[in-house]
Design an enzyme around this catalytic site. Structure first.
Site, short mmCIF file in Angstrom:
data_model
loop_
_atom_site.label_atom_id
_atom_site.label_comp_id
_atom_site.label_asym_id
_atom_site.label_seq_id
_atom_site.Cartn_x
_atom_site.Cartn_y
_atom_site.Cartn_z
N LYS A 1 -3.90 6.38 -3.27
CA LYS A 1 -2.69 5.82 -2.65
C LYS A 1 -2.44 4.40 -3.17
O LYS A 1 -3.39 3.62 -3.33
CB LYS A 1 -2.88 5.82 -1.13
CG LYS A 1 -1.63 5.46 -0.33
CD LYS A 1 -1.93 5.56 1.18
CE LYS A 1 -0.74 5.17 2.04
NZ LYS A 1 -1.06 5.22 3.49
N SER B 1 2.50 7.56 6.18
CA SER B 1 2.99 6.91 4.98
C SER B 1 2.42 7.49 3.69
O SER B 1 2.99 7.29 2.63
CB SER B 1 2.69 5.41 5.05
OG SER B 1 1.27 5.21 5.07
N SER C 1 -1.35 7.94 9.05
CA SER C 1 -0.83 8.15 7.68
C SER C 1 -1.70 9.01 6.77
O SER C 1 -1.27 9.35 5.66
CB SER C 1 -0.59 6.81 7.00
OG SER C 1 0.53 6.20 7.58
N1 GLN Z 1 3.78 6.20 11.01
C1 GLN Z 1 2.92 5.09 11.30
C2 GLN Z 1 3.68 3.81 11.09
O1 GLN Z 1 4.75 3.87 10.61
C3 GLN Z 1 1.71 5.22 10.46
C4 GLN Z 1 1.33 4.09 9.62
C5 GLN Z 1 0.04 4.28 8.89
O2 GLN Z 1 -0.85 4.98 9.34
N2 GLN Z 1 -0.07 3.57 7.80
O3 GLN Z 1 3.23 2.76 11.42
#
Ligand code: GLN
Length: 453
Positions: free
Chosen positions: A52, A127, A151
């Site tokens: 990532k 994400s 995420s």
């Molecule tokens: N959907 C969550 C957010 O927008 C997840 C973020 C993450 O785990 N990086 O904050």
């Protein structure tokens, strides 16, 4: 083979922001040479991996999905990357993500969305949609994700793959571009539970470069994934996240998997975690607060983009910072910086950030009580299957609601895994089964996950 696969499908999937064919092949050849020379190699030597883009990689552009870091080439490797390289794992490239890991659909990437390999008109989750889509599309056998509020797990659920968020402190955060430092955890994105365990064992373990890293051996995850025995285990179904109000097909598949655990000798109990209801609200105050502070370093002086304000001959440092941050950050990042700065401001701190921290403590206590009654807890991972690209993009609240089942684990620092849980009746799309374990007992995720596979 994986580079060929990327070349043939990634124009449609867009899982990768950058592919490092040369570097990956050189690393693969080095493993061949080591093998020929009779050196002893680890179980994942020669197995390629996608990383990532929020994880810094020496010599390989790292943007965290943001324009503000466009073209930034880090001078060092994150600890987990050092460990991947030491294990002989060729790095195929960097995967797409919501900007600075803020989002649940990968649509907030400054470089365009990733498409779900199951249906290219749908989101791959976020994400870390790029990592999970790369694994689901057979572009990479393994990938690294990061999970601050889901995420790793939510993209796993909507792409029909496995994703683990280890215990907070289980994998070094050194070299992760921080979103919310008290919640961030890196972990494996894979197609099987055993693959996840093998990767977890490579990247996990103590690191002196991360003061929050746990000073203990990696939990015995590979042994647990191999044993896959749930007989006599107590499985807790969390009353508040048992699938009520979720897509009916997801609830049905969840109930079937719980029954499957009973068939394999586990005992199922119902537990209650009343504070989880407030998890989303607390998270969306704590995360923006920490993020607004972490993102202050993108000031046009140290990294990446620098733009001068238009029409100003000799701009001040402040004017350059303001112009750069305006041009370099996307809407979601700006929204969270404003929210976080507000929540932390004098006069509001106790009302917002302070209250959210109290809820966090209540959630941790709910977990403690629940784990007195059960060895692991289970929930559906996400309320819906993959939605259409664009469907929730203009509605931040609708986007945030995707995280309702994943957020409590980050707030309490406990480990969680999402498993592929079959295709929902309504739309034939993948759903996820989430397993949660007490802190530092990550092996239980693998024991239960492998038993269900
Ligand atoms: N959907 C969550 C957010 O927008 C997840 C973020 C993450 O785990 N990086 O904050």
């Amino acid at each position: 083979a994986h580079l060929d696969r990327i070349a043939s499908v990634d124009s449609a999937v867009h899982a990768f922001l950058e592919v490092d064919a040369e570097g990956a092949l050189a690393a693969a050849r080095a493993v061949d040479d080591a093998f020929a020379a009779g050196q002893s190699l680890g179980p994942l030597a020669g197995v390629p991996i996608a990383v990532k883009d929020v994880v810094v990689t020496k010599g390989l552009t790292t943007t965290a999905g943001s324009k503000i870091l466009q073209g930034w080439v880090p001078p060092y490797d994150a600890t987990l990357v050092t460990r991947l390289r030491a294990a002989g794992m060729p790095i195929l490239g960097k995967t797409n993500m919501d900007e600075f890991a803020m989002g649940s659909s990968t649509e907030h990437s400054a470089y365009g969305p990733t498409h779900n390999p199951w249906d290219l008109e749908r989101i791959p989750g976020g994400s870390g949609g790029g990592s999970s889509a790369a694994v689901a599309a057979f572009e990479a056998p393994l990938a690294i994700g990061t999970d601050t509020g889901g995420s790793i797990r939510q993209p796993a659920a909507v792409t029909g793959t496995v994703g683990t968020k280890p215990t907070y402190g289980g994998v070094s955060r050194y070299g992760l571009i921080a979103l919310a430092s008290s919640l961030d955890q890196a972990g494996p994105c894979t197609r099987s539970v055993l693959d996840a365990a093998l990767l977890h064992a490579v990247i996990g373990g103590h690191d002196v470069m991360d003061s929050t890293s746990i000073d203990a051996p990696v939990p015995p995850v590979v042994e647990a994934a191999t044993r896959a025995d749930v007989s006599g285990m107590k499985i807790g179904v969390i009353k508040e996240i048992s699938g009520e109000g979720f897509q009916p097909g997801i609830k049905k598949l969840f109930d079937q998997s719980v029954q499957l655990l009973v068939d394999r000798g586990a005992e199922v109990v119902e537990v209650s975690c009343p504070s989880f209801e407030k998890g989303l609200a607390a998270y969306y105050l704590i995360l923006p607060s920490e993020a607004s502070s972490n993102l202050a370093k993108f000031d046009a002086m140290r990294y990446g983009l620098r733009v001068g304000p238009e029409g100003v001959d000799s701009p001040s440092a402040e004017q350059v910072m303001a112009a750069t941050r305006d041009a370099g950050f996307g809407d979601e990042v700006k929204r969270r910086i404003i929210l976080g700065t507000y929540a932390l401001s004098a006069g509001y701190y106790d009302a917002y950030y302070g209250q959210a921290q109290k809820v966090r403590t209540l959630i941790a206590r709910d977990f403690e009580r629940a784990f007195e009654q059960a060895d692991v807890l289970v929930t559906p991972t996400a309320p819906t299957t993959a939605f259409k690209l664009g469907e929730k993009l203009d509605d931040p609240m609708a986007m945030y609601l995707n995280d309702v089942a994943t957020i409590p684990a980050n707030l309490a620092g406990v480990p969680g895994m999402s498993l592929p849980n079959g295709l929902a009746d309504e739309d034939g799309l993948p759903s996820g089964f989430q397993i949660l374990a007490p802190a530092a007992k990550d092996e239980r995720l693998y024991e239960v996950g492998a038993a269900l596979e």
